[in-house]
Scaffold this motif. Structure first.
Motif, PDB file in Angstrom:
ATOM      1  N   UNK A  13       0.845  -1.198   0.000  1.00 42.87           N
ATOM      2  CA  UNK A  13       0.000   0.000   0.000  1.00 42.87           C
ATOM      3  C   UNK A  13       0.877   1.243   0.000  1.00 42.87           C
ATOM      4  N   UNK A  14       1.933   1.213   0.811  1.00 42.54           N
ATOM      5  CA  UNK A  14       2.829   2.364   0.874  1.00 42.54           C
ATOM      6  C   UNK A  14       3.577   2.558  -0.443  1.00 42.54           C
ATOM      7  N   UNK A  15       4.017   1.474  -1.048  1.00 42.11           N
ATOM      8  CA  UNK A  15       4.769   1.607  -2.303  1.00 42.11           C
ATOM      9  C   UNK A  15       3.873   2.061  -3.454  1.00 42.11           C
ATOM     10  N   UNK A  16       2.575   1.801  -3.365  1.00 39.91           N
ATOM     11  CA  UNK A  16       1.643   2.252  -4.407  1.00 39.91           C
ATOM     12  C   UNK A  16       1.170   3.679  -4.160  1.00 39.91           C
ATOM     13  N   UNK A  17       1.584   4.261  -3.072  1.00 40.92           N
ATOM     14  CA  UNK A  17       1.157   5.614  -2.722  1.00 40.92           C
ATOM     15  C   UNK A  17       1.887   6.649  -3.564  1.00 40.92           C
ATOM     16  N   UNK A  18       1.376   7.851  -3.481  1.00 40.05           N
ATOM     17  CA  UNK A  18       2.012   8.951  -4.213  1.00 40.05           C
ATOM     18  C   UNK A  18       3.357   9.292  -3.594  1.00 40.05           C
ATOM     19  N   UNK A  19       4.108  10.081  -4.326  1.00 41.22           N
ATOM     20  CA  UNK A  19       5.430  10.496  -3.853  1.00 41.22           C
ATOM     21  C   UNK A  19       5.315  11.316  -2.566  1.00 41.22           C
ATOM     22  N   UNK A  20       4.278  12.132  -2.478  1.00 42.58           N
ATOM     23  CA  UNK A  20       4.062  12.961  -1.293  1.00 42.58           C
ATOM     24  C   UNK A  20       3.788  12.084  -0.061  1.00 42.58           C
ATOM     25  N   UNK A  21       2.970  11.053  -0.235  1.00 44.94           N
ATOM     26  CA  UNK A  21       2.660  10.144   0.875  1.00 44.94           C
ATOM     27  C   UNK A  21       3.908   9.395   1.319  1.00 44.94           C
ATOM     28  N   UNK A  22       4.698   8.954   0.359  1.00 40.76           N
ATOM     29  CA  UNK A  22       5.938   8.249   0.693  1.00 40.76           C
ATOM     30  C   UNK A  22       6.878   9.159   1.471  1.00 40.76           C
TER      31      UNK A  22
END
Length: 159
Positions: free
Chosen positions: A53-62
């Motif tokens: 889920x984290x790796x599929x998140x946007x760059x901002x979320x990461x």
């Protein structure tokens, strides 16, 4: 200090429920390793879900996750809990073998035979370690569900 009190209570309960009857402790010895092993596999699967889920998140979320103090503490706690669970699994597998060994030191207490005390000690140890393992599993599942819920909120706010 609070953790020590919990561990002492857990040890007392383990001694209280331990048995010297071979049929009783054989049930524990046969069932606990596969159950804890399956739970460890499930916890690792949940962890991989969080990572995906984290790796599929946007760059901002990461970036938020990378710089977040809460997320760092979560990762450290997750690592510690998984290691505790692995140690519990190893002990659950090793304790039945250790029960069969003969030890050069014998202990007598309150006119109880050394064999009785040995069986009681190992049964209590198995119950204690299994209880810790199940408590860690409960904590891991609770935290992973909380993280997944928070990840869903983050994803909803991004769209």
């Amino acid at each position: 200090m609070k953790s020590l009190i919990y561990l002492a209570v857990l040890a007392f309960v383990a001694i209280l429920f331990s048995s010297v009857e071979q049929s009783s402790y054989h049930i524990l010895e046969r069932t606990l390793p596969p159950v804890l092993g399956a739970c460890l596999g499930g916890v690792l699967a949940c962890t991989s879900i969080v990572v995906s889920v984290l790796s599929a998140s946007s760059k901002d979320t990461k970036q938020k996750a990378k710089t977040s103090e809460k997320f760092s503490r979560f990762i450290i706690s997750l690592e510690r809990d998984v290691k505790i669970l692995v140690v519990c699994l190893c002990l659950i597998v090793a304790l039945p073998y250790l029960r069969t060994l003969e030890y050069p030191i014998t202990l007598s207490l309150f006119e109880l035979s050394p064999q009785y005390l040995k069986q009681k000690l190992f049964s209590a140890s198995e119950i204690f370690v299994a209880s810790i393992g199940f408590l860690v599993i409960y904590e891991l599942v609770t935290v992973l569900i909380t993280i997944l819920k928070n990840m869903m909120v983050i994803h909803d706010s991004e769209t």
